[in-house]
Motif scaffolding. Structure first.
Motif, PDB file in Angstrom:
ATOM      1  N   VAL A 198       0.869  -1.173   0.000  1.00 45.00           N
ATOM      2  CA  VAL A 198       0.000   0.000   0.000  1.00 45.00           C
ATOM      3  C   VAL A 198       0.905   1.222   0.000  1.00 45.00           C
ATOM      4  O   VAL A 198       2.110   1.119   0.243  1.00 45.00           O
ATOM      5  N   ILE A 199       0.337   2.395  -0.275  1.00 48.58           N
ATOM      6  CA  ILE A 199       1.140   3.611  -0.223  1.00 48.58           C
ATOM      7  C   ILE A 199       1.547   3.860   1.224  1.00 48.58           C
ATOM      8  O   ILE A 199       0.786   3.599   2.164  1.00 48.58           O
ATOM      9  N   GLU A 200       2.780   4.327   1.429  1.00 42.33           N
ATOM     10  CA  GLU A 200       3.291   4.463   2.792  1.00 42.33           C
ATOM     11  C   GLU A 200       2.497   5.498   3.585  1.00 42.33           C
ATOM     12  O   GLU A 200       2.060   5.253   4.707  1.00 42.33           O
ATOM     13  N   ASN A 201       2.315   6.683   3.019  1.00 46.77           N
ATOM     14  CA  ASN A 201       1.488   7.727   3.614  1.00 46.77           C
ATOM     15  C   ASN A 201       0.613   8.314   2.516  1.00 46.77           C
ATOM     16  O   ASN A 201       1.058   8.476   1.377  1.00 46.77           O
ATOM     17  N   VAL A 202      -0.611   8.658   2.856  1.00 43.79           N
ATOM     18  CA  VAL A 202      -1.542   9.129   1.823  1.00 43.79           C
ATOM     19  C   VAL A 202      -1.123  10.474   1.235  1.00 43.79           C
ATOM     20  O   VAL A 202      -1.630  10.874   0.184  1.00 43.79           O
ATOM     21  N   THR A 203      -0.197  11.162   1.902  1.00 42.40           N
ATOM     22  CA  THR A 203       0.283  12.439   1.361  1.00 42.40           C
ATOM     23  C   THR A 203       1.509  12.260   0.466  1.00 42.40           C
ATOM     24  O   THR A 203       1.989  13.237  -0.116  1.00 42.40           O
ATOM     25  N   ASP A 204       2.019  11.023   0.354  1.00 41.65           N
ATOM     26  CA  ASP A 204       3.205  10.768  -0.474  1.00 41.65           C
ATOM     27  C   ASP A 204       2.845  10.760  -1.959  1.00 41.65           C
ATOM     28  O   ASP A 204       1.698  10.559  -2.342  1.00 41.65           O
ATOM     29  N   GLY A 205       3.876  10.940  -2.792  1.00 40.46           N
ATOM     30  CA  GLY A 205       3.733  10.696  -4.220  1.00 40.46           C
ATOM     31  C   GLY A 205       3.306  11.858  -5.079  1.00 40.46           C
ATOM     32  O   GLY A 205       3.034  11.663  -6.272  1.00 40.46           O
ATOM     33  N   ASP A 206       3.238  13.083  -4.521  1.00 41.16           N
ATOM     34  CA  ASP A 206       2.813  14.226  -5.331  1.00 41.16           C
ATOM     35  C   ASP A 206       3.674  14.363  -6.588  1.00 41.16           C
ATOM     36  O   ASP A 206       4.887  14.139  -6.557  1.00 41.16           O
ATOM     37  N   MET A 207       3.038  14.728  -7.693  1.00 43.97           N
ATOM     38  CA  MET A 207       3.727  14.897  -8.967  1.00 43.97           C
ATOM     39  C   MET A 207       3.864  16.391  -9.264  1.00 43.97           C
ATOM     40  O   MET A 207       2.900  17.047  -9.648  1.00 43.97           O
ATOM     41  N   ASP A 208       5.054  16.925  -9.069  1.00 42.99           N
ATOM     42  CA  ASP A 208       5.342  18.338  -9.320  1.00 42.99           C
ATOM     43  C   ASP A 208       5.951  18.451 -10.721  1.00 42.99           C
ATOM     44  O   ASP A 208       7.094  18.028 -10.943  1.00 42.99           O
ATOM     45  N   LEU A 209       5.199  19.003 -11.663  1.00 40.25           N
ATOM     46  CA  LEU A 209       5.625  19.032 -13.058  1.00 40.25           C
ATOM     47  C   LEU A 209       6.283  20.368 -13.413  1.00 40.25           C
ATOM     48  O   LEU A 209       5.705  21.433 -13.192  1.00 40.25           O
ATOM     49  N   GLU A 210       7.495  20.299 -13.971  1.00 35.90           N
ATOM     50  CA  GLU A 210       8.163  21.497 -14.464  1.00 35.90           C
ATOM     51  C   GLU A 210       7.471  21.977 -15.736  1.00 35.90           C
ATOM     52  O   GLU A 210       7.231  21.203 -16.660  1.00 35.90           O
ATOM     53  N   LEU A 211       7.145  23.262 -15.752  1.00 36.94           N
ATOM     54  CA  LEU A 211       6.428  23.877 -16.878  1.00 36.94           C
ATOM     55  C   LEU A 211       5.105  23.175 -17.154  1.00 36.94           C
ATOM     56  O   LEU A 211       4.534  23.308 -18.231  1.00 36.94           O
ATOM     57  N   GLY A 212       4.652  22.400 -16.163  1.00 37.54           N
ATOM     58  CA  GLY A 212       3.386  21.693 -16.319  1.00 37.54           C
ATOM     59  C   GLY A 212       3.464  20.421 -17.133  1.00 37.54           C
ATOM     60  O   GLY A 212       2.440  19.794 -17.397  1.00 37.54           O
ATOM     61  N   PHE A 213       4.700  20.010 -17.540  1.00 46.92           N
ATOM     62  CA  PHE A 213       4.833  18.861 -18.431  1.00 46.92           C
ATOM     63  C   PHE A 213       5.693  17.730 -17.876  1.00 46.92           C
ATOM     64  O   PHE A 213       5.379  16.566 -18.087  1.00 46.92           O
ATOM     65  N   PHE A 214       6.821  18.039 -17.237  1.00 48.80           N
ATOM     66  CA  PHE A 214       7.809  17.015 -16.913  1.00 48.80           C
ATOM     67  C   PHE A 214       8.026  16.940 -15.400  1.00 48.80           C
ATOM     68  O   PHE A 214       8.044  17.973 -14.711  1.00 48.80           O
ATOM     69  N   GLY A 215       8.231  15.737 -14.900  1.00 54.52           N
ATOM     70  CA  GLY A 215       8.462  15.568 -13.478  1.00 54.52           C
ATOM     71  C   GLY A 215       9.072  14.215 -13.164  1.00 54.52           C
ATOM     72  O   GLY A 215       9.113  13.316 -14.020  1.00 54.52           O
ATOM     73  N   ASP A 216       9.560  14.067 -11.937  1.00 52.52           N
ATOM     74  CA  ASP A 216      10.174  12.821 -11.478  1.00 52.52           C
ATOM     75  C   ASP A 216       9.653  12.485 -10.079  1.00 52.52           C
ATOM     76  O   ASP A 216      10.403  12.535  -9.099  1.00 52.52           O
ATOM     77  N   PRO A 217       8.373  12.122  -9.966  1.00 50.88           N
ATOM     78  CA  PRO A 217       7.812  11.846  -8.655  1.00 50.88           C
ATOM     79  C   PRO A 217       8.369  10.549  -8.047  1.00 50.88           C
ATOM     80  O   PRO A 217       8.721   9.624  -8.776  1.00 50.88           O
ATOM     81  N   THR A 218       8.431  10.542  -6.734  1.00 50.83           N
ATOM     82  CA  THR A 218       8.846   9.349  -5.998  1.00 50.83           C
ATOM     83  C   THR A 218       7.641   8.769  -5.274  1.00 50.83           C
ATOM     84  O   THR A 218       6.885   9.495  -4.625  1.00 50.83           O
ATOM     85  N   LEU A 219       7.457   7.476  -5.402  1.00 55.11           N
ATOM     86  CA  LEU A 219       6.300   6.800  -4.821  1.00 55.11           C
ATOM     87  C   LEU A 219       6.780   5.762  -3.798  1.00 55.11           C
ATOM     88  O   LEU A 219       7.255   4.692  -4.172  1.00 55.11           O
ATOM     89  N   PRO A 220       6.657   6.046  -2.490  1.00 51.13           N
ATOM     90  CA  PRO A 220       7.055   5.089  -1.465  1.00 51.13           C
ATOM     91  C   PRO A 220       5.891   4.169  -1.092  1.00 51.13           C
ATOM     92  O   PRO A 220       4.767   4.619  -0.868  1.00 51.13           O
ATOM     93  N   LEU A 221       6.168   2.878  -1.030  1.00 56.44           N
ATOM     94  CA  LEU A 221       5.177   1.858  -0.697  1.00 56.44           C
ATOM     95  C   LEU A 221       5.676   1.020   0.475  1.00 56.44           C
ATOM     96  O   LEU A 221       6.879   0.882   0.677  1.00 56.44           O
ATOM     97  N   ILE A 222       4.747   0.439   1.229  1.00 53.48           N
ATOM     98  CA  ILE A 222       5.112  -0.509   2.280  1.00 53.48           C
ATOM     99  C   ILE A 222       4.252  -1.753   2.140  1.00 53.48           C
ATOM    100  O   ILE A 222       3.112  -1.700   1.674  1.00 53.48           O
ATOM    101  N   GLU A 223       4.845  -2.870   2.533  1.00 51.77           N
ATOM    102  CA  GLU A 223       4.122  -4.138   2.465  1.00 51.77           C
ATOM    103  C   GLU A 223       2.878  -4.104   3.346  1.00 51.77           C
ATOM    104  O   GLU A 223       2.903  -3.570   4.456  1.00 51.77           O
ATOM    105  N   THR A 224       1.808  -4.666   2.854  1.00 52.63           N
ATOM    106  CA  THR A 224       0.618  -4.829   3.664  1.00 52.63           C
ATOM    107  C   THR A 224       0.524  -6.289   4.091  1.00 52.63           C
ATOM    108  O   THR A 224       0.648  -7.212   3.264  1.00 52.63           O
ATOM    109  N   ILE A 225       0.359  -6.517   5.365  1.00 50.89           N
ATOM    110  CA  ILE A 225       0.387  -7.871   5.929  1.00 50.89           C
ATOM    111  C   ILE A 225      -1.004  -8.484   5.866  1.00 50.89           C
ATOM    112  O   ILE A 225      -1.966  -7.843   6.269  1.00 50.89           O
TER     113      ILE A 225
END
Length: 225
Positions: A198-225
């Motif tokens: 599952v996603i680690e925190n619900v606030t993680d993973g925002d996609m900040d796009l340069e000039l509205g087109f390009f970005g390099d978002p990071t998506l942290p996940l943790i195992e769900t038991i």
């Protein structure tokens, strides 16, 4: 649940990370500086991706994925490991399976393999649960058939250009413990690693796009038991 096929159609991580966390918790430090540590053998996997968003299809796919994760869906995370199992030449199709039934929370496993050389530090999946070998307890090397010249030559017979190989037997120790009972014959996957997350925190993973087109978002996940 979000399958690998769903999210990987347009998204390929440029960087990825996976590691076992939560095996030790701290009880805090006392006055002389010593720290009380509580060992927990369960632990959980943390998987992190960095995506290169460079076109419309990637941006829309990422937005849809992130929204579904924030809504509480599980995801089958594909685990990328450049230092995984070594494939040998003893079998045309590498494979592995559980040799003996294993109980819930077991940390030892007996298995059969064809064409795979196991070592401590190698990861494997059973279903969508990820584990890592910590120790090779025993190995029984498979035998390879030998040619026999006792019979007469038969031109009508089919030519076999290689003798048949038999499976190697292994007893391994691994972490984290099994999340469920595993039956003998269950497939063990050393090639296509995956982990239910599952996603680690619900606030993680925002996609900040340069000039509205390009970005390099990071998506942290943790195992769900």
């Amino acid at each position: 649940m979000i399958s690998i096929e769903e999210w990987s159609a347009h998204l390929t991580p440029r960087n990825s990370f996976f590691e076992l966390k939560g095996l030790v918790s701290s009880g805090g430090r006392v006055a002389d500086g010593r720290e009380q540590r509580v060992q927990d053998d369960v632990g959980f996997w943390r998987v992190s991706y960095s995506f290169a968003i460079r076109n419309r299809a990637q941006a829309l796919a990422y937005r849809a994925l992130l929204t579904r994760l924030r809504a509480g869906e599980n995801i089958v995370a594909k685990v990328f490991d450049a230092y995984g199992v070594t494939v040998t030449n003893t079998a045309a199709t590498p494979s592995a399976s559980v040799a003996v039934d294993a109980e819930l929370r077991a940390t030892t496993l007996n298995m059969w393999t064809m064409g795979l050389d196991l070592e401590p530090g190698i990861s494997f999946s059973i279903g969508n649960r990820l584990h890592r070998i910590t120790e090779i307890v025993a190995r029984t090397a498979g035998s390879v058939g030998t040619w026999s010249d006792a019979g007469t030559w038969n031109d009508a017979g089919r030519w076999m250009d290689a003798p048949a190989a038999t499976a190697d037997g292994w007893e391994i120790r691994f972490m984290p413990p099994l999340r469920e009972v595993i039956d003998a014959g269950t497939v063990v996957d050393f090639i296509n690693l995956q982990c239910l997350c599952v996603i680690e925190n619900v606030t993680d993973g925002d996609m900040d796009l340069e000039l509205g087109f390009f970005g390099d978002p990071t998506l942290p996940l943790i195992e769900t038991i």
